[in-house]
Design a protein around this motif. Structure first.
Motif, mmCIF file in Angstrom:
data_model
loop_
_atom_site.group_PDB
_atom_site.id
_atom_site.type_symbol
_atom_site.label_atom_id
_atom_site.label_comp_id
_atom_site.label_asym_id
_atom_site.label_seq_id
_atom_site.Cartn_x
_atom_site.Cartn_y
_atom_site.Cartn_z
ATOM 1 N N ILE A 64 0.853 -1.195 0.000
ATOM 2 C CA ILE A 64 0.000 0.000 0.000
ATOM 3 C C ILE A 64 0.883 1.236 0.000
ATOM 4 C CG2 ILE A 64 -1.769 1.281 1.273
ATOM 5 C CD1 ILE A 64 -2.672 -1.368 2.471
ATOM 6 N N PHE A 65 0.564 2.174 -0.936
ATOM 7 C CA PHE A 65 1.232 3.464 -0.915
ATOM 8 C C PHE A 65 0.165 4.557 -0.981
ATOM 9 C CE2 PHE A 65 0.791 2.636 -5.434
ATOM 10 C CZ PHE A 65 0.481 3.886 -5.972
ATOM 11 N N VAL A 66 0.570 5.757 -0.570
ATOM 12 C CA VAL A 66 -0.335 6.900 -0.484
ATOM 13 C C VAL A 66 -0.039 7.838 -1.636
ATOM 14 C CG1 VAL A 66 -1.145 8.816 0.954
ATOM 15 C CG2 VAL A 66 -0.434 6.662 2.022
ATOM 16 N N HIS A 67 -1.104 8.283 -2.344
ATOM 17 C CA HIS A 67 -0.938 9.185 -3.483
ATOM 18 C C HIS A 67 -1.772 10.442 -3.260
ATOM 19 C CE1 HIS A 67 -0.337 10.456 -7.632
ATOM 20 N NE2 HIS A 67 -1.639 10.743 -7.679
ATOM 21 N N PRO A 68 -1.119 11.615 -3.253
ATOM 22 C CA PRO A 68 -1.892 12.868 -3.084
ATOM 23 C C PRO A 68 -2.568 13.248 -4.397
ATOM 24 C CG PRO A 68 0.450 13.355 -3.256
ATOM 25 C CD PRO A 68 0.342 11.864 -3.259
ATOM 26 N N MET A 69 -3.849 13.627 -4.319
ATOM 27 C CA MET A 69 -4.617 14.039 -5.496
ATOM 28 C C MET A 69 -4.405 15.529 -5.745
ATOM 29 S SD MET A 69 -6.271 11.369 -6.607
ATOM 30 C CE MET A 69 -7.671 11.999 -7.514
ATOM 31 N N PRO A 70 -4.597 15.978 -7.000
ATOM 32 C CA PRO A 70 -4.471 17.431 -7.266
ATOM 33 C C PRO A 70 -5.425 18.265 -6.422
ATOM 34 C CG PRO A 70 -4.503 16.182 -9.316
ATOM 35 C CD PRO A 70 -4.817 15.207 -8.226
ATOM 36 N N SER A 71 -6.561 17.695 -6.006
ATOM 37 C CA SER A 71 -7.529 18.439 -5.198
ATOM 38 C C SER A 71 -7.118 18.545 -3.739
ATOM 39 C CB SER A 71 -8.908 17.757 -5.281
ATOM 40 O OG SER A 71 -8.834 16.441 -4.759
ATOM 41 N N GLY A 72 -6.040 17.875 -3.344
ATOM 42 C CA GLY A 72 -5.614 17.885 -1.951
ATOM 43 C C GLY A 72 -6.020 16.642 -1.184
ATOM 44 N N ALA A 73 -6.930 15.862 -1.757
ATOM 45 C CA ALA A 73 -7.327 14.631 -1.092
ATOM 46 C C ALA A 73 -6.214 13.590 -1.200
ATOM 47 C CB ALA A 73 -8.620 14.094 -1.710
ATOM 48 N N VAL A 74 -6.345 12.533 -0.418
ATOM 49 C CA VAL A 74 -5.333 11.483 -0.375
ATOM 50 C C VAL A 74 -5.987 10.167 -0.777
ATOM 51 C CG1 VAL A 74 -3.733 10.196 1.093
ATOM 52 C CG2 VAL A 74 -3.998 12.659 1.393
ATOM 53 N N LYS A 75 -5.293 9.436 -1.675
ATOM 54 C CA LYS A 75 -5.760 8.131 -2.113
ATOM 55 C C LYS A 75 -4.833 7.045 -1.570
ATOM 56 C CE LYS A 75 -9.168 8.916 -5.206
ATOM 57 N NZ LYS A 75 -10.444 8.232 -5.282
ATOM 58 N N PHE A 76 -5.441 5.951 -1.115
ATOM 59 C CA PHE A 76 -4.671 4.783 -0.698
ATOM 60 C C PHE A 76 -4.775 3.745 -1.820
ATOM 61 C CE2 PHE A 76 -5.734 6.878 3.220
ATOM 62 C CZ PHE A 76 -4.615 6.712 4.024
ATOM 63 N N VAL A 77 -3.604 3.260 -2.309
ATOM 64 C CA VAL A 77 -3.548 2.347 -3.439
ATOM 65 C C VAL A 77 -2.864 1.058 -2.981
ATOM 66 C CG1 VAL A 77 -2.772 1.986 -5.808
ATOM 67 C CG2 VAL A 77 -3.426 4.285 -5.032
ATOM 68 N N GLU A 78 -3.487 -0.080 -3.290
ATOM 69 C CA GLU A 78 -2.929 -1.392 -2.963
ATOM 70 C C GLU A 78 -2.471 -2.058 -4.244
ATOM 71 O OE1 GLU A 78 -4.092 -5.456 -0.491
ATOM 72 O OE2 GLU A 78 -5.679 -4.182 -1.319
ATOM 73 N N MET A 79 -1.218 -2.563 -4.277
ATOM 74 C CA MET A 79 -0.635 -3.162 -5.472
ATOM 75 C C MET A 79 -0.379 -4.644 -5.237
ATOM 76 S SD MET A 79 2.135 -0.277 -6.676
ATOM 77 C CE MET A 79 2.376 -1.076 -8.267
ATOM 78 N N ALA A 80 -0.508 -5.408 -6.349
ATOM 79 C CA ALA A 80 -0.179 -6.837 -6.351
ATOM 80 C C ALA A 80 0.538 -7.124 -7.664
ATOM 81 C CB ALA A 80 -1.432 -7.692 -6.218
ATOM 82 N N GLY A 81 1.571 -7.960 -7.647
ATOM 83 C CA GLY A 81 2.332 -8.225 -8.859
ATOM 84 C C GLY A 81 2.964 -9.600 -8.861
#
Length: 983
Positions: free
Chosen positions: A548-565
């Motif tokens: 899981i990593f955190v990505h800041p949105m242009p609007s200021g909100a924060v998105k949590f993204v989960e990756m699998a590979g």
């Protein structure tokens, strides 16, 4: 009304009835105007408006006649508007009804004021619509000129309209009204004739129109048959010739003279063979029935004519049961067929050896050859296809469009397949449709055009191609519809591909990631410790999930993204990179945070509750436990914990601590209580702890499964309950002692009192001689009355004591309530008369009996009457009522006395209490009357209610239950006999 006027009215009614019937008949005919329907209703109302005038003795007949005439005028106006070609709207109908009502009201007012005759109608209102209809009858018809104006109808409607307009004047005098009604009768008959003429004119116009249409169609049919390139003959269902074109007569030139409309097909066929028109024919040509020619199996048969030409003969049935016989010149094709026969012979050997299907057709799309490969592909034999149209090998819509395509190609040279080649659809003999490759080549030989088609079955190849396309499309659809986005890393762990879905998820395009190393995500990792674990997985070339990593949105909100590979390797096992998916788990993270907040809030709430709370989930795991519960149950922090302990562990811990006693097996106690909670989770019970405290335990099942236990310390409440119980027992003992004392003292007082009453009564009646001096007589009366009053007081006290102890004895029997009421009133009459009070009884006849103790019922009534008389001033009234209703037997004692306040009504129901508590009170008494009366009523299962208003009086309502009411006379007799036998 005189006889002449009645006869005129009868004639008018008959004329209007004839007009109604004629109009209704015309309305039922085809193409009748819609106006006829309105007029039929209007003329029917006119008939009724005249008919109501005939019988004598009806005062409102003239008003009724005018009202019906007004309604008829409204419908007649709708008919006139419809005849003029305009639609009849709802507004017109409503307006007509309002005019009719206004007209009827005005006429009625005119008669009421003496301005109009009382026995004759005014009429007149319907003249206007008839004049409007007359105008429309004179106007030109806008129906294509098929009908001329109806002059007779116009005149008849106009005359009748004028007569109706003149009716107010004509009907002012009986003599003139007779002639007016007579003229109206004649005009009604004239209108009926005119309307019949109107219908006949319309029917004639329709018939002429249909005849002209038939002639036009006949002419068009002949022109169409003359323009076709085939010989065509049309026969009716009886096989008679309807028409034939010139080319058909040319083919049959020797017998052209008999090919005339009306001749039988049998006659024409016989003449053909007699004159030698047909030299060589197919087998069915000799048949004299067209039905045999129309059999599908023999369609397209060919015959040689007298001049050497060859024709194909086809017969087709028509929709009306007739037949269409078509002759087509196929001489050129027959010649080409003959010339090609030799070349086909040596080509057939070559064609039968190739793998692809080869099909040759002529310019009419008829199949010339069909090789063995084509037979294998389509399932037909060559003998089944040669000579037939090649469209038989095509599915729809190509089957229906092929001949038009061939014709268009011949005219314009526009090719879709010829010289191009393409993939098309074919149809096998069994009806299945399959893909094939088709290449067509045009060949000219001696002025004859031949088309060679090369076909190849590509079913297997098409199936593989379709599977690949479908698989690719399925993957594309899944990728586009999935909420995840896809990514790839090369061997250097740099992003080389990111799907476009990332724009909707993170608000950035794929270019944001392309070329960047995967290690850039280290600074965005949710937990720095997770990056070390991720690095070890990537170095070991192992799959990973849940990064899981955190990505800041242009609007200021924060998105949590989960990756699998997963790692990717080439055919030689060399590492090529990673590929996988990424998903937005922001809603899940927010939900987890909300759950954590709610959990903390819930724990804070239950920790601040005054009760101990323990919560178990559906699997009986401990999910919540507040501090108050730990204190009440003496639970240490280390022994019982949420998330690890369960219901059985909690009960086992309590059992080990001696909570359920020290005798018996511990596990048996635990299992018994556990089974009880599972079987009946909704329970409330008390538990005495070893330390002397008492807990109230309430168990409640949760809707989704689980259990809530609440613990309340009720030690203080239990102590209060014990104290209250002891106080209640002491009070009951004191009450019983009081009742015993009253019973004993009443008995002791009654013994000397009987002597006082007895001896005073002897002295009062001077049994042993007159009293001397006479002044002693008044003293003896006072002694006797005081003794009787004291005896009544003692009896009341004794009865009250029995009632309070629940020991009132009832000797039940059928009681005539009406007789008891009257007897009680007689007993109180002297006292009431002395005080100037009137006594009344309101008793229904046949009042039902009551199953009760008659002495107690009399005592109840006397107590209530005594109170009513006592508290009613001079000139007042006391009334007794009794009735039976749904509540049972209801007895009311109503007085007009001093009344009571609500506070006084509460006081008087207590023993030895009066509303007037002053020492110098005006009204004597012990205060036992109403309490004793209520006790006696309650002993019978009844109720007593007080309703009082100060200075207005008091109403006492006594109600005995319905089961004590005796309505059945037979049952009453039986119970009376039984009571008599019991003594």
């Amino acid at each position: 009304m005189d006889l002449t006027l009645q006869a005129a009215l009868l004639g008018t009614v008959m004329g209007a009835a004839v007009l109604t019937v004629v109009t209704l008949y015309g309305w039922t005919l085809p193409n009748a105007p819609k106006a006829f329907g309105w007029w039929a209703a209007a003329f029917f109302l006119e008939t009724l408006s005249r008919a109501v005038l005939i019988p004598d003795g009806l005062d409102i007949r003239a008003d009724l006649s005018d009202g019906l005439h007004a309604l008829a005028a409204g419908l007649s106006l709708c008919g006139a508007v419809s005849l003029g070609g305009r639609p009849v709207s709802g507004g017109l109908l409503i307006g007509g009804l309002q005019v009719a009502m206004t007209w009827g009201l005005l006429v009625h007012l005119g008669r009421a004021n003496g301005l109009l005759p009382l026995d004759l109608p005014v009429l007149g209102l319907g003249g206007g619509p008839l004049l409007l209809a007359a105008w429309h009858f004179r106007a030109p018809r806008l129906r294509g000129g098929h009908q001329a104006p109806n002059t007779l109808a116009s005149i008849a409607f106009a005359l009748h309209g004028l007569v109706l307009l003149a009716s107010p004047v004509l009907n002012s005098d009986h003599a003139i009204a007779v002639w007016g009604f007579f003229v109206a009768q004649l005009l009604s008959v004239l209108m009926a004739l005119a309307l019949l003429l109107e219908v006949l004119m319309r029917q004639q116009a329709v018939a002429e129109s249909e005849g002209q249409r038939a002639n036009l169609l006949q002419s068009r049919l002949v022109d169409a048959l003359s323009s076709v390139q085939d010989g065509v003959a049309l026969f009716d269902p009886r096989e008679r010739l309807v028409t034939a074109n010139d080319l058909y007569r040319q083919f049959m030139a020797p017998v052209a003279e008999i090919i005339k409309p009306g001749r039988l097909f049998q006659d024409i066929v016989d003449a053909e063979f007699e004159m030698g028109v047909v030299r060589q024919e197919c087998e069915v040509v000799r048949s004299g029935k067209l039905a045999d020619h129309a059999v599908p199996a023999v369609q397209g048969c060919e015959a040689e004519l007298f001049d050497g030409r060859w024709v194909s003969i086809n017969v087709y049935p028509t929709a009306d049961g007739g037949y269409l016989r078509i002759l087509r010149d196929v001489t050129a094709r027959r010649q080409v067929t003959a010339s090609l026969h030799d070349s086909v012979t040596w080509l057939r050997g070559i064609m039968n050896t190739v793998v692809d299907g080869i099909i040759t057709i002529d310019d009419t799309a008829s199949i010339l050859s069909f090789n063995a490969a084509a037979e294998r592909i389509f399932g037909y034999g060559a003998d089944e296809t040669v000579g037939r149209n090649v469209s038989m090998l095509m599915p729809e819509p190509y089957h229906s469009e092929h001949d038009d395509y061939m014709r268009r190609y011949a005219e314009t040279g526009e090719a879709r397949v010829i010289g191009i080649g393409r993939q098309v659809k074919g149809k096998r003999k069994d009806g299945t449709v399959f893909p094939l490759e088709l290449a067509v080549t045009r060949m000219n030989q001696g002025g004859l055009i031949t088309y060679i088609g090369l076909v190849r079955d590509i079913t297997d190849r098409k199936r593989v191609e379709d599977a690949l396309v479908e698989s690719e499309q399925r993957f594309r659809d899944l990728a586009e519809s999935a909420s995840d986005w896809f990514w790839e890393l090369d061997a250097d762990l740099r992003f080389t591909f990111v799907s476009g879905r990332v724009r909707q998820v993170l608000g950035v395009g794929p270019g944001y990631f392309i070329g960047r190393p995967f290690s850039d995500l280290a600074t965005s990792c949710e937990d720095p410790r997770d990056w070390d674990v991720q690095q070890s997985l990537i170095r070991g070339r192992r799959p990973f999930r849940g990064f899981i990593f955190v990505h800041p949105m242009p609007s200021g909100a924060v998105k949590f993204v989960e990756m699998a590979g997963r790692p990717a390797f080439d055919a030689d096992g060399k590492f090529d990179g990673y590929r996988g998916t990424a998903a937005d788990i922001t809603p899940l993270k927010r939900h987890e945070q909300e759950l954590a907040t709610q959990s903390a809030m819930r724990q804070t709430i239950i920790d601040n509750m005054g009760q101990g709370v323990v919560v178990f989930d559906g699997d009986e795991r401990l999910v919540a436990l507040n501090s108050h519960a730990r204190q009440l149950l003496d639970l240490p922090e280390t022994e019982i914990e949420t998330g690890t302990s369960n219901l059985e562990a909690l009960l086992l811990y309590l059992a080990v601590q001696g909570e359920f006693g020290h005798s018996g097996a511990i596990m048996v106690k635990v299992q018994r209580r556990l089974a009880r909670l599972r079987r009946d989770p909704r329970r409330v019970f008390e538990h005495a702890r070893p330390n002397g405290s008492v807990l109230e335990i309430r168990s409640t099942a949760m809707p989704g499964g689980g259990l809530i236990l609440t613990f309340t310390d009720i030690t203080d409440r239990k102590k209060v309950e014990v104290t209250l119980r002891e106080a209640r027992d002491a009070a009951e003992r004191g009450n019983r002692a009081k009742a015993t004392f009253l019973a004993n003292i009443s008995h002791e007082l009654r013994t000397p009192l009987n002597a006082i009453i007895g001896f005073s009564e002897l002295m009062k009646h001077e049994i042993f001689g007159p009293l001397q001096p006479p002044a002693y007589r008044s003293y003896v009366d006072d002694v006797h009355e005081s003794g009787m009053h004291l005896l009544e007081l003692i009896n009341d006290i004794l009865d009250m004591s029995k009632a309070e102890a629940g020991m009132t004895d009832l000797v039940e029997s059928p009681v005539d309530v009406a007789a008891v009421v009257r007897a009680s009133l007689r007993m109180m009459d002297k006292r009431a008369s002395a005080n100037g009070i009137s006594l009344e009884a309101d008793l229904p006849d046949g009042l039902a009996f009551l199953r009760a103790d008659e002495r107690r019922i009399r005592q109840i009534l006397l107590n209530l009457l005594s109170n009513a008389v006592k508290f009613t001033d001079d000139g007042g009234m006391v009334r007794v009522t009794a009735q039976v209703d749904g509540r049972g037997m209801v007895i009311e004692v109503i007085d007009t006395g001093i009344g009571m306040t609500p506070e006084d009504m509460d006081k008087v129901m207590e023993p030895f209490v009066q509303a007037d508590t002053r020492l110098s009170r005006k009204y004597e008494g012990t205060g036992l009357g109403l309490p004793l009366t209520k006790a006696l009523v309650n002993a019978h299962g009844g109720t007593m209610e007080l309703h009082s208003i100060p200075d207005h009086g008091t109403t006492v309502t006594v109600t005995f239950p319905p089961e004590r009411v005796i309505d059945d006379t037979h049952l009453l007799t039986t119970e009376a006999d039984e009571s008599w036998r019991r003594g």
